[in-house]
Design an enzyme around this catalytic site. Structure first.
Site, PDB file in Angstrom:
ATOM      1  N   GLU A  66      -2.932  -8.299  -6.773  1.00 11.56           N
ATOM      2  CA  GLU A  66      -2.615  -7.045  -7.460  1.00 11.56           C
ATOM      3  C   GLU A  66      -3.204  -7.064  -8.879  1.00 11.56           C
ATOM      4  O   GLU A  66      -3.226  -8.103  -9.555  1.00 11.56           O
ATOM      5  CB  GLU A  66      -1.087  -6.941  -7.530  1.00 11.56           C
ATOM      6  CG  GLU A  66      -0.532  -5.680  -8.169  1.00 11.56           C
ATOM      7  CD  GLU A  66       1.007  -5.682  -8.175  1.00 11.56           C
ATOM      8  OE1 GLU A  66       1.611  -6.744  -7.878  1.00 11.56           O
ATOM      9  OE2 GLU A  66       1.594  -4.618  -8.468  1.00 11.56           O
ATOM     10  N   CYS A  96       2.466  -5.287  -3.303  1.00 13.15           N
ATOM     11  CA  CYS A  96       3.605  -6.048  -3.832  1.00 13.15           C
ATOM     12  C   CYS A  96       4.969  -5.455  -3.451  1.00 13.15           C
ATOM     13  O   CYS A  96       5.397  -5.578  -2.311  1.00 13.15           O
ATOM     14  CB  CYS A  96       3.454  -6.180  -5.349  1.00 13.15           C
ATOM     15  SG  CYS A  96       4.341  -7.631  -6.005  1.00 13.15           S
ATOM     16  N   LYS A 104       0.043   2.522  -5.614  1.00 15.35           N
ATOM     17  CA  LYS A 104       1.338   1.908  -5.299  1.00 15.35           C
ATOM     18  C   LYS A 104       2.472   2.920  -5.458  1.00 15.35           C
ATOM     19  O   LYS A 104       2.597   3.569  -6.508  1.00 15.35           O
ATOM     20  CB  LYS A 104       1.550   0.722  -6.231  1.00 15.35           C
ATOM     21  CG  LYS A 104       2.767  -0.118  -5.949  1.00 15.35           C
ATOM     22  CD  LYS A 104       2.836  -1.272  -6.981  1.00 15.35           C
ATOM     23  CE  LYS A 104       3.944  -2.251  -6.689  1.00 15.35           C
ATOM     24  NZ  LYS A 104       3.971  -3.375  -7.666  1.00 15.35           N
TER      25      LYS A 104
END
Lengths: 291, 291
Positions: free
Chosen positions: A47, A151, A118
């Site tokens: 990430e 994540c 995200k």
């Protein structure tokens, strides 16, 4: 002979340097080259590899953000083309709307195949990033379909399920897992959640974590590649440090959702029942909060 | 001094005998007494303890089914009252509709508090059981709220989430996990899924498995009690055999869904986004199947 759906996947567990985009491009180029040298055709990076993670302010994050045609993804595309690999990694995106996103891209010799923003923002990310509003678009490769989660997204089984239901065979997950205490002998709980999500959806998940320390944060360094029964094909690295995990993944295995004679990971679900019950529970929670 | 929400929970990993209800009542009575003697106030028993699991026919299952006021639950209620504990266990239910259900009950000195009919039927269960159509009703105890999932239900994160969202602090899960091969040194994947579901919902899960062999099936014997971060407070038993697991669970911990400064296990979810994306994916799958 490997089947046409079998592909070697690598997770390059590296340590991005916050605020040093040039150094991070070098790290990415090197990781892509090493993955290719190990025979991988899909290379997953952590990430926010373009920028580092632990920002001090929204201004710092914004200053390090780049559009998809900026230097970071340009470098990744060139390295991917040289090595003839598909690369999935996280970058700090400046949107065309001027906002900053915690994003991830799928790139190869053909260009940028997908950019995903995200959705689930963890802790201070909420101070500098705008959340994404749509699941990752799937990218069709010669071996199978790739999707992306970033994540904290992996902590939401519903999100992982949506990707699998849309047809993802391999979910590539750039992560920066902050190191938390854990009982002696236990795997990081992030790994356990990844295994469970692979198992209940019968998909491959390649989670590429980072290692080391950045400002006040220690990272877990627990990259793993899980197969559709939930078992780990690679990782986590024994010392949780710099590593290149590789595993041969026959992505066709993720297309068979049946198991035993009578069960099916998708068809055995009762989505209407869950939706009705969840809506009722949410309404009751709302009444309780208001009352 | 333990807080008023702290309760000792036991999982009695026993071996029901298929087709011998009288013997299974003895096993239940003994397990309840042993749990109480170990200080537990909540005792979880395996799936289908009243009847055994590996039926040869729908007729055999139906012949072993009992209504909630039949001998099995009557014996459990009496034993629960004697020991002043709450008991959660699985039984083979004959419904007032004449059908056979894979059910579980919550009983205590006050009677039968809830009967839940397993929604997700595994393998041959589909040949003799009618699936349930509603999530378990929650049972409020002096320590917190209990809900029930049965075995394969735990493979559906959406179902576990519904129970947590409705307010369950402790999910009691009677199970009969058939033993499957696993890599050396790995926990059963059922345990990993249980840990992940506890963690993403921040709830306690007490999964009570059975052990031994019944007809052609070997059982896993992997009872566990997981806490809201996903760590195991007890189990699986080292030899995967007869055991009584106990753990002190402060159920109030399951009521705090926040973690860190900014995150919340429920509020961070985007149910509308998942629902929209899942509906689109299902429609696309349907088109693809038809085309």
């Amino acid at each position: 002979m490997p089947s046409s759906s079998s592909v070697r996947v690598a997770c390059a567990q590296v340590a991005p340097v916050v605020g040093d985009p040039a150094r991070n491009r070098e790290i990415a180029r090197d990781a892509i080259a090493r993955g290719a040298a190990a025979g991988a055709r899909i290379v997953v990076l952590p990430e926010l590899l373009s920028s580092g993670y632990v920002f001090r302010s929204a201004e710092e994050a914004a200053a390090l953000a780049e559009p998809p045609d900026g230097p970071a993804l340009t470098a990744w595309r060139e390295a991917a083309a040289r090595a003839d690999v598909t690369v999935v990694g996280g970058f700090c995106e400046r949107g065309e709307d001027g906002r900053t996103y915690n994003a991830a891209a799928i790139v190869d010799a053909g260009g940028t195949r997908a950019v995903y923003r995200k959705i689930h923002l963890w802790d201070r990310e909420q101070l500098w990033f705008t959340p994404g509003t749509a699941p990752c678009a799937l990218h069709e490769t010669q071996w199978g379909r790739i999707a992306v989660a970033v994540c904290y997204d992996l902590e939401f089984p519903e999100y992982v399920h949506v990707l699998a239901l849309a047809g993802a065979d391999l979910i590539c997950a750039p992560t920066n897992w902050p190191r938390e205490p854990r009982p002696a002998g236990e795997r990081p709980i992030e790994v356990i959640r990844t295994q469970a999500s692979a198992a209940v959806n019968r998909v491959f998940i390649a989670a590429c974590d980072r290692h080391g320390r950045e400002r006040d944060v220690d990272w877990t360094g627990a990259s793993v590649i899980a197969e559709p029964r939930g078992w780990l094909l690679a990782g986590p690295p024994a010392d949780f440090g710099e590593d290149l995990l590789v595993a041969d993944c026959d992505l066709a295995l993720a297309r068979d959702k049946r198991f035993g004679e009578r069960n099916h990971a998708f068809d055995d679900r009762f989505p209407d029942l869950y939706a009705t019950a969840a809506a009722a529970a949410r309404e009751a929670r709302g009444r309780s909060a208001a009352g």
